[in-house]
Scaffold this active site. Structure first.
Site, PDB file in Angstrom:
ATOM      1  N   CYS A 252       0.841  -1.212   0.000  1.00  0.00           N
ATOM      2  CA  CYS A 252       0.000   0.000   0.000  1.00  0.00           C
ATOM      3  C   CYS A 252       0.873   1.258   0.000  1.00  0.00           C
ATOM      4  CB  CYS A 252      -0.915  -0.062   1.224  1.00  0.00           C
ATOM      5  SG  CYS A 252      -1.633   1.491   1.726  1.00  0.00           S
TER       6      CYS A 252
ATOM      7  N   CYS B  13       0.233   3.892   2.626  1.00  0.00           N
ATOM      8  CA  CYS B  13       0.692   3.395   3.942  1.00  0.00           C
ATOM      9  C   CYS B  13       2.181   3.700   4.123  1.00  0.00           C
ATOM     10  CB  CYS B  13       0.486   1.894   4.070  1.00  0.00           C
ATOM     11  SG  CYS B  13      -1.216   1.349   3.942  1.00  0.00           S
TER      12      CYS B  13
END
Lengths: 109, 300
Positions: free
Chosen positions: A32, A35
């Site tokens: 991600c 993230c």
């Protein structure tokens, strides 16, 4: 060194639910991109709030039980726990100022 | 006083060589400030750890620079672009300069650009006041006055309050996010420069996209999303199997060719603007570094 504590199914209760301090939990995954961008900002925030707040991270891929229990539907999701209860959450990348405001609201600042 | 590369051109050369070798080794990845013992980010590879105190001690470079170097890798779309940008950034760093203050200078540059971008807002718009306050704190820091943490906190609160008055996700709100992001002192907050860099790129990209969408009379992204939702809802009613895949983009192309073309144009413009604004942001940083005092170029 990162001050963010890695949390798993095994130590979630000890680190998060039984903590005397508020705990900010970052649900993330290695694939991600937002993230990856959020984590160093959270790490910086963890240093800013050292002694007031614990910052922890949960790898969503490796801990599906926690993800399911807390109904995490997108990554990154950041949840603040106080006295073992969820108080507030946000999803997506945020500036450090927004993260600080999120923590301050829950510290009663 | 911190001196970049310990005031030693040979250290800069050696770090550059090590960076290029590490990037080529296959152990490089785009996760910022990360080291797992074998592979990691550029900063992780240079240090052999993720300890930013070690970074400051060994390189004489501030922590915000470590974060910026590694964050560039997540922001850029391809690994090759990211690696090249990291090397350009390292090359642009002067030797023997105290780059602590350079963080404030970079942030002032982004804020000045933002000031121009929000020039059309009314004189008494709260975002203007918030921007002025944050810029004043950086100017004070550069003048050696060291504003108190409470002053930074107040500026952050005001910037957030001003942003929250804007329509969510509007260019105005995105420029508000730039002001919010910049409201920290880079001497004590290592993520501020990278956070502002990213927020500024997003704000500039979205503002440019909105302007071009208007100029070209394209259907907005929000309208396209509503149309796709409507197609999905209508199609779902006609399918017997509730789990059957509905190819909404194919239906859009077939039944709504103008809307489909607009959507494709929107994504093309967004992609082009993302590249343009990343280059502009990068140029602000590189030129600020190159203008730093006592610059010594690496000749290796």
């Amino acid at each position: 060194m990162s001050t963010i504590i890695t949390v798993t199914q095994e130590n979630f209760d000890d680190v998060v639910l039984n903590s005397e301090l508020p705990v900010v939990v970052d649900f993330w995954a290695p694939w991600c991109a937002p993230c990856k961008q959020l984590m160093p900002i959270l790490d910086d925030a963890a240093e800013t709030y050292a002694g007031e707040v614990v910052v922890a991270k949960v790898n969503a891929d490796e801990n599906p039980e926690i993800v399911g229990k807390y109904h995490v539907r997108g990554l990154p999701t950041v949840v603040l726990f106080l006295d073992g209860e969820e108080r507030e959450r946000f999803a997506g990348l945020q500036t450090k100022s927004r993260i600080a405001a999120f923590i301050d609201r829950n510290l009663g600042c | 006083m911190m001196q970049s590369f310990q005031d030693n051109p040979a250290l800069k050369c050696s770090m550059l060589q090590k960076a290029q070798a590490f990037q080529a080794s296959g152990d490089w990845n785009s996760r910022p400030v990360y080291w797992d013992g074998k592979g990691g980010s550029l900063v992780g590879g240079l240090l052999g750890s993720d300890d930013l105190d070690q970074w400051v001690e060994e390189s004489g470079l501030p922590k915000w620079m470590a974060l910026l170097l590694d964050m560039v890798a997540v922001i850029l779309p391809s690994a090759e672009d990211a690696k090249a940008a990291q090397i350009s950034l390292l090359e642009a760093l002067p030797v023997g300069a105290d780059l602590n203050a350079c963080g404030n200078v970079v942030l002032v540059h982004f804020l000045k650009e933002t000031e121009t971008d929000i020039a059309s807002l009314s004189e008494n718009h709260p975002l203007r006041a918030a921007l002025t306050d944050v810029m004043a704190l950086h100017d004070a820091e550069l003048a050696g006055k060291s504003p108190q943490p409470a002053e930074w906190r107040k500026a952050r609160s005001e910037a957030i309050a001003a942003t929250d008055q804007a329509v969510p996700d509007s260019p105005e709100a995105k420029f508000g996010a730039v002001i919010e992001a910049a409201a920290w002192n880079p001497r004590t907050s290592r993520s501020v420069v990278a956070d502002t860099f990213r927020s500024w790129i997003n704000a500039r990209r979205d503002a440019a996209v909105q302007q071009k969408v208007g100029e070209q009379g394209l259907i907005s992204f929000e309208e396209t999303k509503k149309l796709l939702d409507r197609i999905h809802t209508e199609e779902r009613k006609t399918r017997k199997d509730p789990k059957e895949f509905i190819h909404v983009f194919g239906i859009l192309e077939e039944r709504y060719p103008k809307e489909h073309k607009d959507m494709m144009d929107f994504h093309r413009i967004q992609h082009e603007e993302a590249i343009r604004q990343r280059q502009a942001a990068f140029q602000i940083i590189i030129s600020t570094l190159q203008n730093s005092q006592d610059q010594v170029r690496c000749t290796c």
